[in-house]
Design an enzyme around this catalytic site. Structure first.
Site, PDB file in Angstrom:
ATOM      1  N   GLU A 116      40.985  15.924  30.315  1.00 31.38           N
ATOM      2  CA  GLU A 116      40.053  16.336  31.356  1.00 31.38           C
ATOM      3  C   GLU A 116      40.390  15.810  32.739  1.00 31.38           C
ATOM      4  OE1 GLU A 116      38.159  12.590  29.401  1.00 31.38           O
ATOM      5  OE2 GLU A 116      39.364  14.300  28.764  1.00 31.38           O
ATOM      6  N   GLU A 138      32.936  12.088  25.209  1.00 27.28           N
ATOM      7  CA  GLU A 138      33.388  13.059  24.222  1.00 27.28           C
ATOM      8  C   GLU A 138      32.257  13.771  23.486  1.00 27.28           C
ATOM      9  OE1 GLU A 138      36.175  14.068  24.478  1.00 27.28           O
ATOM     10  OE2 GLU A 138      37.138  12.443  25.577  1.00 27.28           O
ATOM     11  N   GLU A 148      36.543  20.798  28.160  1.00 26.40           N
ATOM     12  CA  GLU A 148      37.194  20.059  29.243  1.00 26.40           C
ATOM     13  C   GLU A 148      36.463  20.251  30.566  1.00 26.40           C
ATOM     14  OE1 GLU A 148      39.386  17.898  28.427  1.00 26.40           O
ATOM     15  OE2 GLU A 148      39.396  18.637  26.370  1.00 26.40           O
TER      16      GLU A 148
END
Length: 830
Positions: free
Chosen positions: A259, A313, A291
């Site tokens: 990312e 995440e 992302e």
């Protein structure tokens, strides 16, 4: 290498205020190293000692506030800065840095298809130190100014918009405040497709040899990108915080994607050069959405320390699936999550290495790296989905937006996140967080149905400690249907623990807990429902409902409550009528890789492969009309993988097609050849000829996989030596070789390598670092050897051999899976 501890990071964060990095990279100095000049402007709040990190091939000079320091004081990856005075400072470091072939730091790749070279960075955790000097921790954010000298004909991409100055020199616009691990560079003769959206430049990029394949999918990729971008701006009050949005599909990338603000890097397997299913296209769309979510949660607001990696995440995982379902044509994402991704979390959470979604004891970066697993991703996303179910999406998004407003361009912790949520609701989110984010393991819900005067009541028996808000599906047989169709009578909302039994009326044919898959738990069946599953699973109306059922059967096999053969029988009965691609793929993958290859004995395996081959033939026959190309492709792939005899797939390879389609594209040709290698039905000459036909990077990996799979001693010796005696293999070629090496059909041939694995794995992991250690533990482990001797050898290695942290974690997980497979074979329950 010295790892950074949490205490050291806290001390340094209290001491330093880092303002700006000015970085100059020269990529024209050869194939092995590049030049790196870093100027760091920072302030010390008090007088003290500290250190800066880097991992150079050669440290040429260090200048602090105009005074030269001795480069020889570099100790491993730490350069001490002694007797810093309070106030402003400038640190200038010049070094030569090594290119990587393992996907860490500055990775260098030469495309065998055309000889073109590409480099890109992967700075995650502590690999920025392989590229430039840094105070390397996430809560020392700074502005980054980057310039790059690259060969003529190259394009340089970075976090900000880049400008070509002439003579190979490029400069990137300064970034806002970001963390060191998020800095990104990708350079090479990229093929690019560029556009604009909402007055921002958007671009997608790949190596030139993949240009036709990227162009074929460019509209789809950009449509997904724009749709997700717009949807996030409907959800989030903070606008996209960077000056551009580039997506680079790069070679030999270890993760799915990274990312980096303004320059997301993806593995270039997502540029499809062969036929794929719609579920695979959905996965690519989900990764794009995942992302992009990080641009806010991870980049705009960043974790303070690595114990809160789940804040990055889990959030991106949840948003990736949810936003893909809301904003794109891929509306069934949660089915794939339920049958594939969630299983990754369930498996991880039942091993000794399990940890809370939000652990409290991440003492250093080496420990943190181990937590990028199914718990931080799949379990965390499941927990957030349950939170939204319990809290309501409106209050959830209000809390998220409060969080962004409070901490934008800064750092935050779990406590900050929960405080932001709590500010928007009357519910006790602190108690919810303690129950869901600070605990380990998987709860189990079991229905108990009592009947009185023809009316039933449901009590949900609960093993575990977490509260759950679930849907309970009541299904009846459709009396007008002769094929066992089940219809939904009602879906009830139930809170667990219950305050009282839940009336459900007349007995249903099937009672399904967690219908809709809104929580994270195992579910069991009562006797009547188990019978209905056996006869009518494929006749349930909704694929997500079927995913919950298949997951329950999978859990039951792993827990020793359902015989592996019974799972195969259910698959044989119901998959030929299944229409959802994710379900067919997920069930076939579990049935072949776990049931046939591990949970059944070697004597039982041939019959299991025959059952799976017959199932795939049925699917191939069913799809002859051409209306279901994705389903047919899945069936063809799995038929190849389970073929016990070479004649049929040899004919396919010779003809270049499966009768009735599909034609054998490069990926299918390599798949057939790999299976023929396992069966001893091909040779080196055929592999070399196929590589001449497909000299691409994928072809090179396919050839490595096939050569390692050949059933002769010389091929095995050569493959083993390539993996463990030399450091020449890149990360992808190592993985391909390892994937080919161990084959259940070749148990006698490779048995001698089982004890060798543990000694050689420890050595290569220590020598080549975490990325190769991960590949060793994941792909080179002798998983086929389901026996007590392998388990004992592994346990001895963990106890006595001192494997690196990355390898230790992988081995511990593999050995726990091995012990589970032994219990399943012996009919034991955990």
């Amino acid at each position: 290498m010295s790892v950074l501890t949490r205490d050291e990071a806290q001390t340094r964060a209290q001491l330093l205020d880092v303002h700006r990095y000015t970085i100059a990279l020269d990529l024209t100095t050869g194939d092995e190293t590049f030049e790196s000049l870093t100027v760091i402007r920072f302030a010390a709040r008090t007088g003290a000692d500290t250190f800066v990190e880097l991992k150079p091939a050669e440290l040429r000079s260090v200048v602090l506030d105009g005074e030269s320091l001795d480069p020889e004081t570099l100790d491993d990856n730490r350069l001490p800065l002694k007797n810093l005075a309070a106030g402003e400072h400038e640190l200038r470091i010049t070094a030569s840095m090594r290119y990587s072939r393992t996907g860490e730091g500055m990775h260098r790749f030469t495309d065998p298809a055309d000889g073109e070279t590409y480099v890109y960075t992967q700075m995650f955790m502590d690999d920025v130190q392989r590229v430039f000097a840094a105070f390397d921790q996430p809560d020392l954010k700074a502005v980054f100014e980057l310039s790059v000298t690259a060969p003529e004909g190259w394009t340089v991409l970075a976090n900000g918009i880049t400008e070509q100055l002439g003579e190979g020199r490029w400069t990137a616009a300064p970034t806002p405040l970001i963390s060191t691990y998020l800095v990104a560079v990708a350079a090479g003769p990229w093929h690019s497709v560029r556009t604009e959206h909402r007055d921002l430049p958007f671009g997608i990029h790949c190596r030139r040899s993949l240009a036709p394949h990227l162009d074929a999918d460019a509209d789809e990729i950009l449509d997904v990108t724009r749709a997700c971008f717009d949807r996030y701006h409907e959800k989030f009050e903070e606008p996209y915080p960077f000056d551009s949005y580039d997506q680079a599909f790069v070679p030999e990338f270890n993760a799915g994607a990274m990312e980096n603000p303004g320059l997301v890097t993806f593995r270039d397997d997502f540029v499809y050069r062969s036929a794929v299913t719609d579920t695979e296209r959905q996965t690519r769309a989900m990764v794009i959405a995942h992302e992009m979510a990080h641009m806010w949660f991870g980049d705009l607001v960043t974790l303070r320390w690595w114990d809160d990696i789940w804040l990055n995440e889990s959030f991106a995982e949840y948003m990736g699936y949810q936003t893909t379902a809301e904003a794109t044509r891929f509306t069934d994402t949660w089915t794939e999550f339920g049958v594939v991704r969630k299983a990754w979390g369930y498996d991880a959470d039942q091993r000794p290495s399990t940890h809370p979604v939000a652990p409290e004891n991440v003492e250093d970066t080496a420990s943190a790296l181990l937590n990028f697993d199914g718990i931080s991703y799949a379990k965390g996303a499941s927990a957030l989905r349950q939170l939204v179910t319990w809290l309501g999406e409106k209050d959830f998004l209000a809390g998220i937006n409060t969080h962004f407003a409070r901490h934008k361009f800064g750092n935050a912790s779990l406590a900050d996140f929960i405080d932001s949520l709590a500010s928007t609701t009357e519910r006790d989110v602190h108690a919810w967080a303690d129950a869901w984010l600070r605990t380990t393991g998987v709860d189990t819900l079991t229905p108990a149905v009592t009947t009185e005067a023809g009316t039933c009541a449901l009590t949900v028996e609960h093993t575990g400690s977490r509260p759950h808000r679930i849907a309970v599906g009541l299904y009846d047989h459709d009396l007008s249907d002769d094929e066992g169709r089940l219809t939904l009578r009602e879906r009830l909302d139930v809170d667990v623990p219950q305050s009282a039994p839940q009336p459900i009326g007349k007995p249903p044919a099937l009672l399904l807990l967690n219908d809709g898959d809104l929580t994270y738990t195992k579910v069991r069946f009562d006797a009547a429902s188990a019978e209905a599953v056996g006869t009518s699973l494929s006749r349930l109306p909704d694929p997500l409902t079927r995913a919950v059922v298949w997951n329950s059967l999978r859990d039951a096999v792993r827990d020793g409550q359902l015989a592996p053969g019974a799972y195969l029988e259910t698959a044989r009965a119901h998959l030929p009528r299944e229409t959802d691609l994710a379900l067919v793929q997920g069930v076939l993958a579990f049935a072949s890789a776990q049931i046939a290859d591990r949970y059944l004995t070697p004597e039982e395996r041939p019959a299991a492969l025959a059952t799976l081959a017959s199932l795939c033939r049925d699917l191939i026959r069913r799809t002859e009309d051409g209306d279901h190309p994705g389903l047919r492709l899945i069936a063809v792939r799995h038929f190849i993988d389970v073929a016990a005899h070479p004649e049929t797939i040899t004919a396919w390879l010779a003809d270049g097609t499966v009768p009735g389609g599909p034609e054998l594209d490069p990926d299918l040709r390599w798949r057939v050849l790999a299976r023929l290698a396992v069966l001893g039905a091909t040779d080196e000459a055929a592999i070399a000829a196929e590589l001449d036909r497909d000299p691409s990077a994928n072809g090179r990996e396919g050839a490595a996989r096939c050569r390692a799979a050949l059933p002769d001693e010389k091929a095995k010796r050569t493959a083993w030596s390539a993996m463990f005696d030399s450091d020449d293999l890149s990360n992808y070629l190592f993985t391909a070789t390892a994937q080919g090496f161990w084959q259940p059909e070749q148990a006698d041939l490779v048995r001698q390598y089982v004890p060798r694995f543990y000694e050689d794995a420890v050595a290569v992991a220590a020598r080549r670092g975490p990325a190769i250690a991960d590949a060793v533990g994941r792909w080179a482990f002798p998983a086929y050897a389901v026996d007590a001797e392998n388990l004992t050898l592994g346990e001895t290695c963990l106890r006595d051999a001192g494997p690196t942290p990355s390898l230790r974690r992988k081995l511990a997980d593999q050995l726990d899976d091995l012990a589970r497979a032994l219990r399943v074979r012996e009919g034991e329950t955990p």
